[in-house]
Design a protein around this motif. Structure first.
Motif, PDB file in Angstrom:
ATOM      1  N   LEU A  63      11.638   7.781  -8.993  1.00 57.29           N
ATOM      2  CA  LEU A  63      12.958   7.200  -8.752  1.00 57.29           C
ATOM      3  C   LEU A  63      13.359   6.180  -9.810  1.00 57.29           C
ATOM      4  CD1 LEU A  63      12.829   6.880  -4.886  1.00 57.29           C
ATOM      5  CD2 LEU A  63      14.011   8.577  -6.262  1.00 57.29           C
ATOM      6  N   MET A  65      11.907   3.357 -10.729  1.00 55.51           N
ATOM      7  CA  MET A  65      11.842   1.973 -10.260  1.00 55.51           C
ATOM      8  C   MET A  65      10.777   1.158 -10.972  1.00 55.51           C
ATOM      9  SD  MET A  65      12.218   2.985  -6.286  1.00 55.51           S
ATOM     10  CE  MET A  65      11.983   1.391  -5.541  1.00 55.51           C
ATOM     11  N   PRO A  82      18.747  10.830  -4.927  1.00 51.42           N
ATOM     12  CA  PRO A  82      17.553  10.848  -4.090  1.00 51.42           C
ATOM     13  C   PRO A  82      17.296   9.439  -3.550  1.00 51.42           C
ATOM     14  CG  PRO A  82      16.954  10.898  -6.396  1.00 51.42           C
ATOM     15  CD  PRO A  82      18.437  11.094  -6.345  1.00 51.42           C
ATOM     16  N   GLN A  83      16.776   9.333  -2.338  1.00 50.37           N
ATOM     17  CA  GLN A  83      16.553   8.024  -1.726  1.00 50.37           C
ATOM     18  C   GLN A  83      15.122   7.897  -1.255  1.00 50.37           C
ATOM     19  OE1 GLN A  83      18.551   5.356  -1.469  1.00 50.37           O
ATOM     20  NE2 GLN A  83      20.110   6.426  -2.671  1.00 50.37           N
ATOM     21  N   MET A  84      14.776   6.687  -0.808  1.00 46.09           N
ATOM     22  CA  MET A  84      13.410   6.424  -0.421  1.00 46.09           C
ATOM     23  C   MET A  84      13.371   5.722   0.940  1.00 46.09           C
ATOM     24  SD  MET A  84      10.545   4.942  -2.849  1.00 46.09           S
ATOM     25  CE  MET A  84       9.151   3.992  -2.348  1.00 46.09           C
ATOM     26  N   PHE A  86      10.817   3.301   2.916  1.00 47.56           N
ATOM     27  CA  PHE A  86       9.647   2.490   2.572  1.00 47.56           C
ATOM     28  C   PHE A  86       8.680   2.366   3.747  1.00 47.56           C
ATOM     29  CE2 PHE A  86      12.904   1.361  -0.381  1.00 47.56           C
ATOM     30  CZ  PHE A  86      12.249   1.034  -1.555  1.00 47.56           C
ATOM     31  N   ASP A  88       7.128  -0.458   4.963  1.00 42.25           N
ATOM     32  CA  ASP A  88       7.300  -1.578   5.876  1.00 42.25           C
ATOM     33  C   ASP A  88       8.779  -1.817   6.125  1.00 42.25           C
ATOM     34  OD1 ASP A  88       7.158  -3.818   7.355  1.00 42.25           O
ATOM     35  OD2 ASP A  88       6.627  -5.148   5.698  1.00 42.25           O
ATOM     36  N   GLY A  91      10.322  -5.282   5.534  1.00 47.39           N
ATOM     37  CA  GLY A  91      10.633  -5.750   4.191  1.00 47.39           C
ATOM     38  C   GLY A  91      11.760  -4.984   3.524  1.00 47.39           C
ATOM     39  N   SER A  92      12.027  -3.759   4.009  1.00 52.35           N
ATOM     40  CA  SER A  92      13.014  -2.941   3.308  1.00 52.35           C
ATOM     41  C   SER A  92      14.418  -3.135   3.863  1.00 52.35           C
ATOM     42  CB  SER A  92      12.621  -1.466   3.331  1.00 52.35           C
ATOM     43  OG  SER A  92      12.621  -0.983   4.647  1.00 52.35           O
ATOM     44  N   LEU A  93      14.537  -3.908   4.950  1.00 54.81           N
ATOM     45  CA  LEU A  93      15.863  -4.218   5.486  1.00 54.81           C
ATOM     46  C   LEU A  93      16.149  -5.697   5.259  1.00 54.81           C
ATOM     47  CD1 LEU A  93      15.545  -2.320   8.887  1.00 54.81           C
ATOM     48  CD2 LEU A  93      16.689  -1.542   6.811  1.00 54.81           C
ATOM     49  N   ASN A  94      17.339  -5.991   4.742  1.00 52.72           N
ATOM     50  CA  ASN A  94      17.706  -7.372   4.447  1.00 52.72           C
ATOM     51  C   ASN A  94      17.798  -8.186   5.743  1.00 52.72           C
ATOM     52  OD1 ASN A  94      18.922  -9.753   3.612  1.00 52.72           O
ATOM     53  ND2 ASN A  94      20.108  -8.724   2.016  1.00 52.72           N
ATOM     54  N   PRO A  95      16.915  -9.208   5.905  1.00 49.56           N
ATOM     55  CA  PRO A  95      16.868  -9.927   7.184  1.00 49.56           C
ATOM     56  C   PRO A  95      18.122 -10.746   7.479  1.00 49.56           C
ATOM     57  CG  PRO A  95      15.385 -10.925   5.572  1.00 49.56           C
ATOM     58  CD  PRO A  95      15.889  -9.662   4.957  1.00 49.56           C
ATOM     59  N   PRO A 106      25.721   0.937   1.038  1.00 45.76           N
ATOM     60  CA  PRO A 106      25.737   2.016   0.044  1.00 45.76           C
ATOM     61  C   PRO A 106      27.109   2.678  -0.060  1.00 45.76           C
ATOM     62  CG  PRO A 106      23.822   2.210   1.472  1.00 45.76           C
ATOM     63  CD  PRO A 106      24.695   1.154   2.072  1.00 45.76           C
ATOM     64  N   ALA A 155      19.740   4.212   6.615  1.00 45.62           N
ATOM     65  CA  ALA A 155      20.268   3.647   5.372  1.00 45.62           C
ATOM     66  C   ALA A 155      20.012   4.587   4.199  1.00 45.62           C
ATOM     67  CB  ALA A 155      19.627   2.286   5.101  1.00 45.62           C
ATOM     68  N   ALA A 156      18.842   5.224   4.197  1.00 47.83           N
ATOM     69  CA  ALA A 156      18.528   6.151   3.108  1.00 47.83           C
ATOM     70  C   ALA A 156      19.427   7.382   3.168  1.00 47.83           C
ATOM     71  CB  ALA A 156      17.059   6.558   3.179  1.00 47.83           C
TER      72      ALA A 156
ATOM     73  N   LEU B 161      10.664  -8.151  -2.770  1.00 53.09           N
ATOM     74  CA  LEU B 161      10.682  -7.466  -1.473  1.00 53.09           C
ATOM     75  C   LEU B 161      11.385  -6.112  -1.583  1.00 53.09           C
ATOM     76  CD1 LEU B 161      11.464 -10.496   0.870  1.00 53.09           C
ATOM     77  CD2 LEU B 161       9.260  -9.400   0.426  1.00 53.09           C
ATOM     78  N   ASP B 162      11.012  -5.217  -0.663  1.00 53.88           N
ATOM     79  CA  ASP B 162      11.518  -3.853  -0.730  1.00 53.88           C
ATOM     80  C   ASP B 162      13.039  -3.737  -0.533  1.00 53.88           C
ATOM     81  OD1 ASP B 162       9.191  -2.604  -1.348  1.00 53.88           O
ATOM     82  OD2 ASP B 162       8.630  -2.125   0.715  1.00 53.88           O
ATOM     83  N   TYR B 163      13.634  -4.701   0.199  1.00 53.50           N
ATOM     84  CA  TYR B 163      15.072  -4.538   0.434  1.00 53.50           C
ATOM     85  C   TYR B 163      15.863  -4.639  -0.863  1.00 53.50           C
ATOM     86  CZ  TYR B 163      16.283  -9.582   0.376  1.00 53.50           C
ATOM     87  OH  TYR B 163      16.504 -10.890   0.014  1.00 53.50           O
ATOM     88  N   VAL B 164      15.305  -5.368  -1.841  1.00 54.07           N
ATOM     89  CA  VAL B 164      15.962  -5.453  -3.142  1.00 54.07           C
ATOM     90  C   VAL B 164      15.784  -4.133  -3.909  1.00 54.07           C
ATOM     91  CG1 VAL B 164      15.987  -6.625  -5.369  1.00 54.07           C
ATOM     92  CG2 VAL B 164      15.751  -7.943  -3.268  1.00 54.07           C
ATOM     93  N   ASN B 166      15.353  -1.301  -2.579  1.00 52.44           N
ATOM     94  CA  ASN B 166      16.200  -0.375  -1.850  1.00 52.44           C
ATOM     95  C   ASN B 166      17.662  -0.476  -2.293  1.00 52.44           C
ATOM     96  OD1 ASN B 166      16.409   1.630   0.003  1.00 52.44           O
ATOM     97  ND2 ASN B 166      15.861   0.388   1.767  1.00 52.44           N
ATOM     98  N   LEU B 169      18.157   1.072  -5.608  1.00 47.12           N
ATOM     99  CA  LEU B 169      18.103   2.528  -5.488  1.00 47.12           C
ATOM    100  C   LEU B 169      19.445   3.068  -5.007  1.00 47.12           C
ATOM    101  CD1 LEU B 169      15.816   4.455  -5.962  1.00 47.12           C
ATOM    102  CD2 LEU B 169      15.259   4.342  -3.546  1.00 47.12           C
ATOM    103  N   MET B 170      20.133   2.259  -4.193  1.00 43.90           N
ATOM    104  CA  MET B 170      21.412   2.702  -3.652  1.00 43.90           C
ATOM    105  C   MET B 170      22.550   2.422  -4.607  1.00 43.90           C
ATOM    106  SD  MET B 170      20.720   1.635   0.222  1.00 43.90           S
ATOM    107  CE  MET B 170      19.601   2.632   1.220  1.00 43.90           C
ATOM    108  N   VAL B 172      23.433  -0.592  -6.020  1.00 45.42           N
ATOM    109  CA  VAL B 172      24.084  -1.893  -5.967  1.00 45.42           C
ATOM    110  C   VAL B 172      23.820  -2.621  -7.290  1.00 45.42           C
ATOM    111  CG1 VAL B 172      24.280  -4.035  -4.655  1.00 45.42           C
ATOM    112  CG2 VAL B 172      23.582  -1.947  -3.500  1.00 45.42           C
ATOM    113  N   HIS B 181      23.093 -10.067  -1.677  1.00 46.07           N
ATOM    114  CA  HIS B 181      21.923  -9.636  -0.906  1.00 46.07           C
ATOM    115  C   HIS B 181      20.857 -10.735  -0.808  1.00 46.07           C
ATOM    116  CE1 HIS B 181      22.618  -5.107  -0.688  1.00 46.07           C
ATOM    117  NE2 HIS B 181      23.670  -5.595  -1.297  1.00 46.07           N
ATOM    118  N   ASN B 185      19.498 -15.195   2.027  1.00 51.89           N
ATOM    119  CA  ASN B 185      18.125 -15.352   2.505  1.00 51.89           C
ATOM    120  C   ASN B 185      17.453 -16.625   2.024  1.00 51.89           C
ATOM    121  OD1 ASN B 185      17.415 -12.915   4.115  1.00 51.89           O
ATOM    122  ND2 ASN B 185      18.137 -11.907   2.268  1.00 51.89           N
TER     123      ASN B 185
END
Lengths: 248, 267
Positions: A63, A65, A82-84, A86, A88, A91-95, A106, A155-156, B161-164, B166, B169-170, B172, B181, B185
């Motif tokens: 991808l 990255m 293509p998307q991914m 993750f 965890d 960690g992959s969702l913005n808190p 997106p 989201a993906a 962190l993975d959300y960044v 991610n 990848l999308m 942004v 983003h 935080n």
């Protein structure tokens, strides 16, 4: 062997990580060596191997990255965006954002849909991953692990990619929740015409969902074939050892 | 984000809100003109006519404390805003992009941190000259490294962190990732630093004005009042006590707020 359409072709992929301190000596590590494979349209291709063998490096290399590593060889994407998913979901969702915001982002960046259409797509996708509309207003911190992983799958998928890399998507979840998420991925494949590269260290999980499987050891793919073929008649000693360590 | 059950935070919030209320009212109305002199009523003790008494020119100390606290707060607000805005930009960009610019700026930052801040303020004021707006500028510049350091550290942590990953990848963009983003935080950590920043600004303004380098007479500021009061410490102790109490309350309020927000409450 029948001729089928590919969604991804990888040829001779190599990755070398380089590290250099401000005044330190250059150190390098060969993470992937001569990796070649393809993913057929509509299939779920598994990738197994012990942790640290290069599975995650492969997904990141595919991808694009890897910012600092040296990547050689060729990656051909035959689908758009293509998307991914993750490992965890915490960690992959913005808190700091709500589920609705995360799913809409997106589409906002894409810029082709107005607010009403974006909202419609977000709610539609929430429903597809088995969450009610009310989840749109919640933040990731208020959700359980399984619900979070449903959101990150949504989201993906929100921009309707045809190819998804799932990097250990169920490893952080309880066994009962694992089964639900695997079912969801299985169903979505048919509903949305998807292909997956499914990365896992868990051979049971790979057996339950994948059509074909590749075995990776120390950055090389040492064996690949249909799941039945590889699980019943492993050719390599490494594969035999991996298989003998689990009950499936 | 705000833990209202936290007693430290509540105490800080109450003190700060009461001070802000008094300051806000003081902008529009004070019992007396803070600069009006009254030759007949010099150094009157606190009483019903003058709540905190009068000073050596017969000026009402309560009115002066209210306006002085306002001036001090205004200076703190402006200088913290300058430091925070520039710190967000510098710390955000260096934390996000890294590289040699980051290395260079952070080593410069280390060098600045090595000097006592009072000394640096004095140097900057010697360059800019004294006065209200120059104090704001000097303190604002001085606060940049502290905020930049905190922002940089937090941004670098969030970036991994993975959300960044991610979001990238999308598709942004970098600036949107950084400011839309990531930034939300780091607010919880930053808020505590902002409260401490206010604290430091109040103290720094008081010290500078006490030394005669800040707010110029006849305008009141808490530090200037301390300076004027020291000559009459025995004859009119209420003068120094009122100004000192106002400084203590402001600093205590912000300190408790910062501690309640998760900081250690110290400078």
């Amino acid at each position: 062997m029948e001729q089928s359409e590919h969604v991804l072709e990888v040829e001779g992929l190599g990755v070398v990580y380089q590290d250099r301190g401000l005044f330190g000596k250059k150190t390098s590590f060969q993470a992937l060596t001569d990796v070649s494979f393809h993913v057929n349209k509509g299939e779920i291709l598994g990738l197994v191997g012990e942790s640290g063998c290069g599975k995650s490096t492969l997904s990141k290399a595919i991808l694009g990255m890897l910012d600092t590593a040296i990547v050689t060889g060729e990656v051909r994407h035959l689908t758009k965006r293509p998307q991914m998913v993750f490992q965890d979901p915490a960690g992959s969702l913005n808190p700091a954002k709500t589920v609705g915001w995360i799913l809409e982002e997106p589409l906002r960046v894409y810029g082709k849909y107005d607010a009403a259409e974006r909202k419609r797509r977000v709610l539609d996708m929430l429903e597809r991953v088995g969450l009610s509309k009310s989840y749109a207003g919640r933040k990731p911190g208020e959700l359980s692990g399984g619900q979070k992983q449903r959101v990150s799958i949504a989201a993906a998928l929100i921009r309707r990619p045809r190819f998804i890399i799932a990097d250990e998507p169920v490893s952080a979840l309880d066994v009962t929740i694992q089964a639900q998420i695997l079912d969801l991925l299985w169903d979505l494949r048919h509903d949305l015409d998807l292909s997956y590269l499914f990365i896992s260290h868990d051979l049971n999980v790979v057996y339950s969902i994948c059509d074909r499987v590749m075995v990776m050891e120390k950055g090389r793919i040492i064996e690949q074939g249909s799941v039945d073929e590889v699980y019943d008649h492993p050719k390599e000693d490494y594969t035999k050892r991996l298989l003998s360590a689990v009950q499936y | 984000m705000f833990d209202l059950k936290n007693k430290t935070f509540r105490a800080g919030a109450v003190i700060t809100l009461v001070m802000l209320l008094i300051i806000t009212v003081g902008v529009f109305w004070t019992p007396y003109d803070p600069n009006a002199m009254d030759a007949a009523g010099k150094m009157a003790a606190p009483g019903p006519r003058h709540l905190f008494g009068t000073d050596n020119f017969g000026r009402d100390i309560f009115s002066r404390v209210v306006q002085g606290a306002g001036a001090t707060f205004f200076i703190a607000l402006c200088s913290v805003s300058i430091g925070l805005a520039a710190g967000l930009l510098v710390g955000g960009l260096t934390g996000y992009y890294g590289g040699w610019v980051d290395e260079l700026l952070m080593r410069l930052n280390d060098t600045l941190t090595a000097f006592p801040s009072l000394l640096l303020t004095l140097v900057l004021i010697a360059v800019f000259q004294g006065g209200k707006y120059n104090i704001i500028l000097a303190l604002g510049v001085l606060f940049i490294p502290t905020f930049a350091r905190i922002v940089r550290m937090e941004v670098a942590r969030q970036k991994a962190l993975d959300y960044v990953a991610n979001a990238r990848l999308m598709g942004v963009g970098d600036m949107r990732i950084l400011f839309v983003h990531i930034m939300p935080n780091i607010w919880p950590v930053l808020l505590s630093a902002v409260a401490i920043g206010f604290n430091n600004a109040v103290l720094a303004e008081a010290s500078m004005s006490y030394l005669g380098l800040g707010v110029q007479p006849p305008d009141p500021s808490l530090g200037r009042m301390l300076n004027e009061a020291q000559g009459y410490l025995l004859r009119a102790p209420w003068y120094a006590l009122s100004a000192g109490a106002a400084i203590i309350l402001l600093v205590l309020g912000f300190g408790l707020l910062s501690e309640g927000l998760g900081g250690d409450g110290r400078a």
